[in-house]
Write a protein that holds these residues in place. Structure first.
Motif, PDB file in Angstrom:
ATOM      1  N   GLY A  85       0.772  -1.237   0.000  1.00 59.50           N
ATOM      2  CA  GLY A  85       0.000   0.000   0.000  1.00 59.50           C
ATOM      3  C   GLY A  85       0.800   1.281   0.000  1.00 59.50           C
ATOM      4  N   PHE A  86       1.964   1.289  -0.599  1.00 61.46           N
ATOM      5  CA  PHE A  86       2.728   2.526  -0.713  1.00 61.46           C
ATOM      6  C   PHE A  86       3.405   2.570  -2.074  1.00 61.46           C
ATOM      7  CE2 PHE A  86       5.840  -0.478   0.884  1.00 61.46           C
ATOM      8  CZ  PHE A  86       7.013  -0.121   0.254  1.00 61.46           C
TER       9      PHE A  86
ATOM     10  N   LEU B 254      13.680   4.208  -2.692  1.00 64.52           N
ATOM     11  CA  LEU B 254      13.146   4.886  -1.524  1.00 64.52           C
ATOM     12  C   LEU B 254      11.628   4.868  -1.502  1.00 64.52           C
ATOM     13  CD1 LEU B 254      15.294   8.087  -2.014  1.00 64.52           C
ATOM     14  CD2 LEU B 254      15.804   6.247  -0.440  1.00 64.52           C
ATOM     15  N   CYS B 255      11.082   4.909  -0.304  1.00 66.38           N
ATOM     16  CA  CYS B 255       9.651   5.146  -0.159  1.00 66.38           C
ATOM     17  C   CYS B 255       9.370   6.528  -0.733  1.00 66.38           C
ATOM     18  CB  CYS B 255       9.276   5.096   1.313  1.00 66.38           C
ATOM     19  SG  CYS B 255       7.562   5.552   1.640  1.00 66.38           S
ATOM     20  N   SER B 256       8.253   6.705  -1.381  1.00 71.35           N
ATOM     21  CA  SER B 256       7.955   7.994  -1.999  1.00 71.35           C
ATOM     22  C   SER B 256       7.826   9.113  -0.962  1.00 71.35           C
ATOM     23  CB  SER B 256       6.680   7.911  -2.837  1.00 71.35           C
ATOM     24  OG  SER B 256       5.586   7.572  -2.018  1.00 71.35           O
ATOM     25  N   LYS B 257       7.630   8.778   0.285  1.00 72.10           N
ATOM     26  CA  LYS B 257       7.526   9.782   1.349  1.00 72.10           C
ATOM     27  C   LYS B 257       8.886  10.091   1.982  1.00 72.10           C
ATOM     28  CE  LYS B 257       2.986   9.816   1.391  1.00 72.10           C
ATOM     29  NZ  LYS B 257       2.151  10.930   1.105  1.00 72.10           N
ATOM     30  N   GLU B 258       9.933   9.390   1.592  1.00 72.25           N
ATOM     31  CA  GLU B 258      11.261   9.541   2.174  1.00 72.25           C
ATOM     32  C   GLU B 258      11.893  10.863   1.739  1.00 72.25           C
ATOM     33  OE1 GLU B 258      14.803   8.592   4.175  1.00 72.25           O
ATOM     34  OE2 GLU B 258      12.955   7.453   4.175  1.00 72.25           O
ATOM     35  N   GLY B 259      12.046  11.775   2.664  1.00 73.64           N
ATOM     36  CA  GLY B 259      12.733  13.025   2.375  1.00 73.64           C
ATOM     37  C   GLY B 259      12.088  13.808   1.243  1.00 73.64           C
ATOM     38  N   PHE B 260      12.909  14.556   0.549  1.00 67.70           N
ATOM     39  CA  PHE B 260      12.445  15.373  -0.550  1.00 67.70           C
ATOM     40  C   PHE B 260      13.313  15.127  -1.759  1.00 67.70           C
ATOM     41  CE2 PHE B 260      11.476  17.627   3.346  1.00 67.70           C
ATOM     42  CZ  PHE B 260      10.125  17.886   3.189  1.00 67.70           C
TER      43      PHE B 260
END
Length: 64
Positions: A21-22, A44-50
């Protein structure tokens, strides 16, 4: 983990991320200093950092 190719890694993580689910994104590439071949790439997870912004120096120049 090690994969035979970047495409194999993308396929694996596409299935895994969808199941859990990510989303993921491909990060920094590491190349060999001797021959320039890709020897690693961050996943990387798409929410990891910028994401790094390209040409960030332009904004600094305009502020001066």
């Amino acid at each position: 983990m090690e994969f035979a190719s970047i495409e194999d890694a993308k396929n694996y993580y596409t299935r895994y991320a969808k199941n859990k689910g990510f989303n993921f994104r491909m990060g920094r590439v590491t190349k060999s200093r001797t021959n320039g071949m890709i020897i690693g790439q961050e996943i990387l997870c798409s929410k990891e950092g910028f994401r790094r912004k390209k040409n960030t120096w332009k904004g600094k120049m305009e502020a001066l």
